[in-house]
Write an enzyme that holds these catalytic residues in place. Structure first.
Site, PDB file in Angstrom:
ATOM      1  N   ARG A  50       0.815  -1.220   0.000  1.00  0.00           N
ATOM      2  CA  ARG A  50       0.000   0.000   0.000  1.00  0.00           C
ATOM      3  C   ARG A  50       0.850   1.273   0.000  1.00  0.00           C
ATOM      4  O   ARG A  50       0.408   2.319  -0.458  1.00  0.00           O
ATOM      5  CB  ARG A  50      -0.936  -0.013   1.221  1.00  0.00           C
ATOM      6  CG  ARG A  50      -2.077   0.978   1.103  1.00  0.00           C
ATOM      7  CD  ARG A  50      -3.089   0.803   2.220  1.00  0.00           C
ATOM      8  NE  ARG A  50      -2.463   0.860   3.514  1.00  0.00           N
ATOM      9  CZ  ARG A  50      -2.739   0.050   4.532  1.00  0.00           C
ATOM     10  NH1 ARG A  50      -3.664  -0.881   4.406  1.00  0.00           N
ATOM     11  NH2 ARG A  50      -2.111   0.155   5.674  1.00  0.00           N
ATOM     12  N   TYR A 103     -14.345  23.241  -8.363  1.00  0.00           N
ATOM     13  CA  TYR A 103     -14.934  22.130  -9.121  1.00  0.00           C
ATOM     14  C   TYR A 103     -16.163  21.574  -8.378  1.00  0.00           C
ATOM     15  O   TYR A 103     -16.094  21.292  -7.181  1.00  0.00           O
ATOM     16  CB  TYR A 103     -13.840  21.078  -9.290  1.00  0.00           C
ATOM     17  CG  TYR A 103     -14.247  19.809  -9.982  1.00  0.00           C
ATOM     18  CD1 TYR A 103     -14.780  19.817 -11.264  1.00  0.00           C
ATOM     19  CD2 TYR A 103     -14.061  18.567  -9.350  1.00  0.00           C
ATOM     20  CE1 TYR A 103     -15.132  18.629 -11.892  1.00  0.00           C
ATOM     21  CE2 TYR A 103     -14.397  17.383  -9.978  1.00  0.00           C
ATOM     22  CZ  TYR A 103     -14.938  17.424 -11.249  1.00  0.00           C
ATOM     23  OH  TYR A 103     -15.281  16.250 -11.874  1.00  0.00           O
ATOM     24  N   ASP A 175      -6.444  23.911  -6.177  1.00  0.00           N
ATOM     25  CA  ASP A 175      -6.562  22.945  -7.259  1.00  0.00           C
ATOM     26  C   ASP A 175      -5.873  23.589  -8.454  1.00  0.00           C
ATOM     27  O   ASP A 175      -6.353  24.576  -9.020  1.00  0.00           O
ATOM     28  CB  ASP A 175      -8.052  22.683  -7.550  1.00  0.00           C
ATOM     29  CG  ASP A 175      -8.254  21.630  -8.633  1.00  0.00           C
ATOM     30  OD1 ASP A 175      -7.399  21.551  -9.542  1.00  0.00           O
ATOM     31  OD2 ASP A 175      -9.270  20.918  -8.603  1.00  0.00           O
ATOM     32  N   LYS A 200      -5.973  14.837 -16.052  1.00  0.00           N
ATOM     33  CA  LYS A 200      -6.076  15.821 -17.149  1.00  0.00           C
ATOM     34  C   LYS A 200      -4.750  15.937 -17.893  1.00  0.00           C
ATOM     35  O   LYS A 200      -4.382  15.033 -18.610  1.00  0.00           O
ATOM     36  CB  LYS A 200      -6.532  17.175 -16.604  1.00  0.00           C
ATOM     37  CG  LYS A 200      -7.667  17.104 -15.599  1.00  0.00           C
ATOM     38  CD  LYS A 200      -8.967  16.630 -16.220  1.00  0.00           C
ATOM     39  CE  LYS A 200     -10.047  16.531 -15.155  1.00  0.00           C
ATOM     40  NZ  LYS A 200     -11.168  15.741 -15.512  1.00  0.00           N
TER      41      LYS A 200
HETATM   42  C1  LIG Z   1     -10.517  21.436 -11.825  1.00  0.00           C
HETATM   43  C2  LIG Z   1     -10.765  19.991 -11.596  1.00  0.00           C
HETATM   44  N1  LIG Z   1     -10.334  19.453 -10.454  1.00  0.00           N
HETATM   45  C3  LIG Z   1     -10.529  18.150 -10.183  1.00  0.00           C
HETATM   46  C4  LIG Z   1     -11.189  17.347 -11.076  1.00  0.00           C
HETATM   47  C5  LIG Z   1     -11.436  15.927 -10.698  1.00  0.00           C
HETATM   48  O1  LIG Z   1     -10.540  15.070 -11.308  1.00  0.00           O
HETATM   49  P1  LIG Z   1     -10.899  13.517 -11.447  1.00  0.00           P
HETATM   50  O2  LIG Z   1     -11.866  13.435 -12.579  1.00  0.00           O
HETATM   51  O3  LIG Z   1      -9.587  12.857 -11.679  1.00  0.00           O
HETATM   52  O4  LIG Z   1     -11.524  13.110 -10.152  1.00  0.00           O
HETATM   53  C6  LIG Z   1     -11.647  17.852 -12.273  1.00  0.00           C
HETATM   54  C7  LIG Z   1     -12.341  16.969 -13.248  1.00  0.00           C
HETATM   55  O5  LIG Z   1     -12.928  17.420 -14.205  1.00  0.00           O
HETATM   56  C8  LIG Z   1     -11.440  19.223 -12.544  1.00  0.00           C
HETATM   57  O6  LIG Z   1     -11.905  19.788 -13.670  1.00  0.00           O
END
Ligand SMILES: Cc1ncc(COP(=O)(O)O)c(C=O)c1O
Length: 384
Positions: A50, A103, A175, A200
């Site tokens: 892990r 988000y 983020d 992404k």
């Molecule tokens: C700005 C942002 N943060 C986090 C995420 C979440 O990522 P994940 O899809 O890997 O959970 C997204 C997904 O679209 C996003 O646009």
């Protein structure tokens, strides 16, 4: 060394066999060489799967190095990265101040899950700056930012917020998926924790889900590592391998999609069917000065107003497109489009727009072809 060079070197294999890439190592059990080492593994020797093997260590090391961090936690998604970062920074009775543009599913985590554990949430302007100080009462433990906001593209005053938060002993979290920790370096601006959806840009090929949190300060790193361990966070070695592979070409992919995105945004700005363009690298964006201060280049993700008020017409426009796929996510090699209004959740009065808000994730296709695709879509909807 410049980042492009470092990206070809970071997190590679350390062994003597000459492997260029960290191999995929799959493990749960790791045998101890002797009974004496069962509870006393020497530092650096993993004792159980892990904690991650060579693949995950390579990716962790690379992301720490790229961002100037002290610890990197890997998570199974970007959403989980945001949740982990927040959990590492708060306790019952506390409050999180969150930029209104975060988000949507992260908003859901704060409002639904975190609240159950006695942590309150207050939303602040997506363009917050030094004025956030007025919101800092004794209960505030963390400030959660996202710049640019991934639908409406606002940029907070990152340096001012980081500095005020530090004075008040409040943890800052961002983020930073749009910049991938490459074109903007949050930890260098004094932010404590950078959470990112590796799904992404760093993954880059629309075939893997993963997240990371990188901690800048020693205190944030310790709390992050403790929370990661006690929650049993784990990322699969196969996924870590794909993300490490994506990392090698990150810079050129971001440059290409960023430049194409800007070209397309500039073209859209000339069209009568289009209202406001939400692209921070354009001088008409309200946070362009902030963008110029902290970002070295754009990503290929931006939004715009399609001046139609009815969803069926916006959907008709999308249905004409042959190169832009209709789908969530971004940062992959292929271009995508969504209309955003059903996702927009705002509490601090931000996000008001005309028409229908559309978002493009521009990929690696030729921008002229993409413009031709959009032109065909616009021709199909007659706007007065
Ligand atoms: C700005 C942002 N943060 C986090 C995420 C979440 O990522 P994940 O899809 O890997 O959970 C997204 C997904 O679209 C996003 O646009």
């Amino acid at each position: 060394m410049k980042d492009a060079t470092r990206l070809t070197r970071l997190g590679r294999a350390h062994g003597e066999r000459g492997l260029v890439n960290a191999p995929v190592e799959r493990a749960s059990t790791i045998l101890a060489p002797s009974a004496g080492e069962l509870y006393n593994a020497p530092p650096g020797r993993p004792h159980y799967g892990r904690v991650g093997m060579a693949t995950q260590s390579g990716l962790r090391e690379a992301l720490c190095d790229l961002q100037g961090g002290q610890h990197c936690a890997l998570t199974s998604s970007g959403l989980q990265a945001n949740a982990l970062a927040v959990l590492s920074a708060v306790e019952a009775g506390g409050t999180v101040l969150a930029a209104d543009c975060i988000y949507g599913p992260v908003r859901g985590f704060l409002l639904q899950t975190l609240k159950r554990f006695g942590v309150e949430v207050r939303f602040v302007s997506s363009r917050a700056g030094g004025d956030i100080e007025a919101q800092l009462d004794d209960s505030v433990q963390a400030i959660l930012l996202e710049s640019p906001g991934s639908l409406t593209m606002e940029i907070q005053d990152l340096e001012a917020i980081a500095s005020i938060a530090r004075e008040h002993g409040v943890t800052t979290i961002i983020d930073d998926t749009w910049s991938a920790g490459l074109t903007m370096k949050p930890l260098e601006l004094g932010i404590d924790l950078a959470a990112q959806a590796l799904t992404k840009y760093i993954g880059g090929h629309s075939d893997v889900m993963l997240g990371a949190v990188v901690a800048g300060s020693e205190q944030a790193a310790k709390r992050l590592a403790d929370t990661e361990r006690t929650l049993g966070m784990f990322a699969s070695p196969d996924d870590a391998f794909l993300v490490l592979r994506g990392l090698r070409t990150l810079e050129m992919r971001m440059q290409k999609s960023g430049a194409s995105g800007l070209q397309i945004a500039d073209w859209l700005a000339t069209r009568p069917e289009i209202g406001r363009i939400y692209h921070p690298a354009r001088p008409d964006h309200e946070d362009h000065e902030r963008y110029k201060r902290w970002f070295t280049g754009p990503a290929g993700l931006f939004s715009f107003e399609l001046l139609v008020d009815d969803v069926p017409r916006a959907e008709h426009f999308m249905d004409q497109l042959k190169l832009f796929g209709i789908g969530y996510s971004w940062g992959g090699y292929e271009s995508l489009i969504i209309h955003c209004d059903p996702q927009l959740r705002r509490s601090a009065g931000d996000g008001v727009h005309s028409g229908t808000l559309m978002r493009l994730a521009v990929g690696l296709e030729d921008p002229e072809d993409l413009i031709g695709d959009l032109e065909r879509g616009l021709a199909a909807i007659s706007v007065g």
